[in-house]
Design an enzyme around this catalytic site. Sequence first.
Site, short mmCIF file in Angstrom:
data_model
loop_
_atom_site.label_atom_id
_atom_site.label_comp_id
_atom_site.label_asym_id
_atom_site.label_seq_id
_atom_site.Cartn_x
_atom_site.Cartn_y
_atom_site.Cartn_z
N GLN A 1 0.84 -1.20 0.00
CA GLN A 1 0.00 0.00 0.00
C GLN A 1 0.88 1.26 0.00
O GLN A 1 0.58 2.24 -0.68
CB GLN A 1 -0.92 -0.02 1.23
CG GLN A 1 -1.65 1.28 1.51
CD GLN A 1 -2.65 1.65 0.42
OE1 GLN A 1 -3.13 0.79 -0.31
NE2 GLN A 1 -2.93 2.93 0.29
N GLU A 2 1.96 1.21 0.75
CA GLU A 2 2.81 2.39 0.88
C GLU A 2 3.61 2.66 -0.40
O GLU A 2 3.69 3.79 -0.85
CB GLU A 2 3.80 2.19 2.04
CG GLU A 2 3.16 2.19 3.42
CD GLU A 2 2.72 3.59 3.87
OE1 GLU A 2 2.99 4.56 3.15
OE2 GLU A 2 2.09 3.69 4.94
N SER A 3 4.23 1.63 -0.94
CA SER A 3 5.22 1.87 -2.00
C SER A 3 5.09 0.97 -3.22
O SER A 3 5.91 1.07 -4.13
CB SER A 3 6.62 1.64 -1.42
OG SER A 3 6.77 0.27 -1.09
#
Length: 470
Positions: A296-298
């Site tokens: 989700q982050e990267s």
Amino acid sequence: MVVCTILFLNACNKTPITKLEQVINRGKLIVVTRNSPTTYFENANGLAGIEHDLVSLFAAELGVEVEFVINDNLKEIAEMVERGQVDFAAAGLTVTPERENHLRFAPAYQQITSKLVFKQGKRWPRNINQLEGELRVLAHSSYAQELLKLKEESPQLHWSETTEQTSEELLMMILDETIDYTIVDSTELDLNRRFHPELAVAFTVGKPQSLAWAFPKEDDFSLFTQAIEFFGKKKSEGQIAHLVEKYYAHVEHFDYVGARQFHKATQQKLDKYKDYFVESAGEDLDWRLLAAVSYQESHWRPKAKSPTGVRGMMMLTLRTAKQLGIANRLDPKQSILGGAKYLRRVLERVPDRVSEPDRTWFALAGYNVGWGHVEDARIITQEQGGDPDKWSDVKERLPLLQKKKWYKNTKHGYARGHEPVKYVTNIRRYYDVLVWQDEEQQSIPQPDNIGDGETIIAEKQDEETSHVSP
Ligand code: GLU
């Protein structure tokens, strides 16, 4: 107390005992259900499924145990209820006029629609008259009943019915092209589509319908009345909504491109970082959750960066990285370790009385927007009569932190409150897929030397899929 009175009355007056009294006397409910992800199944934490949870709550209200009888044949389920072999059916049954002729339905606990499903990439039929190929549905299902009605208008319509396969198996048969179409409940499709993005909806069949428990149509209303009261109470307490949120909230909105991209990434990139996730998760965290957060982050890109200066696999700010003792945010191993440490810190701030899985969702929201804002939203939730310990209630209030009327009275002020809601929803979806893949993999013996080829593909793909910095 109830039991004594009942026994006493019974012994003295010899009046036939009611259904409710029978249940209380035997100390358990006997309930028929189907073994499926939309009803009753076993997971790592034990028994689960919305029907399992609802029946368990009902039994607790009555002060009795539950015996679940499993049967996957819809006709037999109805017969078991009609013959009184079970107290009722909690089997994801759709309320239909045909069934209402011989069964008595309790208040609905969920609304669904019936979806006609085909395989993505094949010709998309827009209505029932455009079907070409085999349509197979569950025998004695609500879909079979609906098709009979449609046939009156479209006499050329033909289909087959099966008692051999479940809805889920029919969906798999679409993927391997054994059949061309099936019809399933929207809930069933939502749950399966995260793992198999190729399952596409052609159109909705009929009107929205309700799922409910089915009781025998008899003169004795004693147990049935208890069920009506139970649903009334649980609805007003918000518990039904909590259960629907628990099982479905994160799968309702399906994004085909996103799901495909994620599946590809799990095949091409995950191997490269899996050991870091496992190591950083240690004994207390789930590596698949860390991996989901990182995706989700990267999108698993070690060099990802956002305009605000957060960077790396876990998108840490420079300040957070320093606080966590992370020297190089762009090093995947260090970044993942930092993310895990940070998640543990947020988890510690979630009050002990918040139970899993809500605890994890709260911590993730805190990871994303800052725990202070989550606290603010919990306070608003409480003020509005919601439950501040339930994610489903707090996620409704988090977006209020964007509105002046609300944030001006909070301790931490303005926050882009819809973001943590989306963030948690996405991670739940990724996490489910990772758990499913992991379990599938564990059941297949793995050859030792598969790694190298995949790593090369992963490197090639690495720069391709960024949502953070184009
Ligand atoms: N709800 C459908 C019915 O009552 C069955 C659902 C399923 O198989 O998942 O006929």
